[in-house]
Design a protein around this motif. Structure first.
Motif, PDB file in Angstrom:
ATOM      1  N   TYR A  26       0.865  -1.173   0.000  1.00  0.00           N
ATOM      2  CA  TYR A  26       0.000   0.000   0.000  1.00  0.00           C
ATOM      3  C   TYR A  26       0.900   1.221   0.000  1.00  0.00           C
ATOM      4  CZ  TYR A  26      -3.460  -3.435   1.318  1.00  0.00           C
ATOM      5  OH  TYR A  26      -4.273  -4.535   1.327  1.00  0.00           O
ATOM      6  N   LEU A  27       0.568   2.195  -0.801  1.00  0.00           N
ATOM      7  CA  LEU A  27       1.383   3.389  -0.947  1.00  0.00           C
ATOM      8  C   LEU A  27       0.620   4.587  -0.405  1.00  0.00           C
ATOM      9  CD1 LEU A  27       4.086   4.342  -2.166  1.00  0.00           C
ATOM     10  CD2 LEU A  27       2.877   4.719  -4.304  1.00  0.00           C
ATOM     11  N   ALA A  28       1.200   5.254   0.576  1.00  0.00           N
ATOM     12  CA  ALA A  28       0.555   6.430   1.163  1.00  0.00           C
ATOM     13  C   ALA A  28       0.412   7.527   0.116  1.00  0.00           C
ATOM     14  CB  ALA A  28       1.375   6.933   2.350  1.00  0.00           C
ATOM     15  N   THR A  29      -0.717   8.194   0.125  1.00  0.00           N
ATOM     16  CA  THR A  29      -0.963   9.238  -0.876  1.00  0.00           C
ATOM     17  C   THR A  29       0.037  10.388  -0.759  1.00  0.00           C
ATOM     18  OG1 THR A  29      -2.625  10.265   0.547  1.00  0.00           O
ATOM     19  CG2 THR A  29      -3.406   8.745  -1.158  1.00  0.00           C
ATOM     20  N   GLU A  30       0.620  10.591   0.426  1.00  0.00           N
ATOM     21  CA  GLU A  30       1.611  11.653   0.591  1.00  0.00           C
ATOM     22  C   GLU A  30       2.805  11.445  -0.338  1.00  0.00           C
ATOM     23  OE1 GLU A  30       0.878   9.766   3.633  1.00  0.00           O
ATOM     24  OE2 GLU A  30      -0.884  11.030   3.819  1.00  0.00           O
ATOM     25  N   VAL A  31       3.121  10.192  -0.619  1.00  0.00           N
ATOM     26  CA  VAL A  31       4.242   9.876  -1.505  1.00  0.00           C
ATOM     27  C   VAL A  31       3.936  10.367  -2.919  1.00  0.00           C
ATOM     28  CG1 VAL A  31       5.584   8.000  -2.532  1.00  0.00           C
ATOM     29  CG2 VAL A  31       4.914   7.873  -0.128  1.00  0.00           C
ATOM     30  N   LEU A  32       2.721  10.208  -3.338  1.00  0.00           N
ATOM     31  CA  LEU A  32       2.336  10.571  -4.702  1.00  0.00           C
ATOM     32  C   LEU A  32       1.924  12.034  -4.849  1.00  0.00           C
ATOM     33  CD1 LEU A  32       0.206   7.446  -5.611  1.00  0.00           C
ATOM     34  CD2 LEU A  32       2.599   7.888  -6.179  1.00  0.00           C
TER      35      LEU A  32
ATOM     36  N   ARG B  43      -6.218  17.956  -1.530  1.00  0.00           N
ATOM     37  CA  ARG B  43      -7.470  18.468  -2.098  1.00  0.00           C
ATOM     38  C   ARG B  43      -7.304  18.883  -3.558  1.00  0.00           C
ATOM     39  NH1 ARG B  43      -9.469  22.313   2.697  1.00  0.00           N
ATOM     40  NH2 ARG B  43      -7.714  23.464   1.871  1.00  0.00           N
ATOM     41  N   ASP B  44      -6.087  19.307  -3.937  1.00  0.00           N
ATOM     42  CA  ASP B  44      -5.860  19.769  -5.303  1.00  0.00           C
ATOM     43  C   ASP B  44      -5.407  18.663  -6.252  1.00  0.00           C
ATOM     44  OD1 ASP B  44      -6.509  22.329  -4.470  1.00  0.00           O
ATOM     45  OD2 ASP B  44      -4.424  22.895  -4.120  1.00  0.00           O
ATOM     46  N   ALA B  45      -4.930  17.547  -5.727  1.00  0.00           N
ATOM     47  CA  ALA B  45      -4.414  16.466  -6.566  1.00  0.00           C
ATOM     48  C   ALA B  45      -5.567  15.702  -7.224  1.00  0.00           C
ATOM     49  CB  ALA B  45      -3.567  15.514  -5.743  1.00  0.00           C
ATOM     50  N   THR B  46      -5.442  15.477  -8.506  1.00  0.00           N
ATOM     51  CA  THR B  46      -6.452  14.707  -9.242  1.00  0.00           C
ATOM     52  C   THR B  46      -5.973  13.274  -9.417  1.00  0.00           C
ATOM     53  OG1 THR B  46      -5.490  15.181 -11.406  1.00  0.00           O
ATOM     54  CG2 THR B  46      -7.088  16.785 -10.550  1.00  0.00           C
TER      55      THR B  46
END
Length: 62
Positions: free
Chosen positions: A7-13, A20-23
């Motif tokens: 599982y990859l934390a969204t903070e990495v991506l 909120r701004d990341a699509t």
């Protein structure tokens, strides 16, 4: 044959974008660009933990 889930934390991506701004497209592009580093981090994490489910967070990429 067995399966290891990473599982990859969204903070990495997220990179410089806020959550909120990341699509979805931003996350997919970031994943593609980081793929070699993700594979290296996953290999390193698995060699230490040997678990069937591992979460990769920012600490794995330092």
């Amino acid at each position: 044959m067995f399966e290891i889930k990473f599982y990859l934390a969204t903070e990495v991506l997220a990179c410089e974008k806020s959550h909120r701004d990341a699509t979805e497209a931003d996350y997919l592009t970031a994943f593609d660009e980081l793929r070699p580093r993700i594979l290296k981090a996953a290999t390193s994490a698995y060699s230490k933990v040997r678990s069937s489910a591992i979460t990769l967070d920012l600490a794995h990429f330092r």
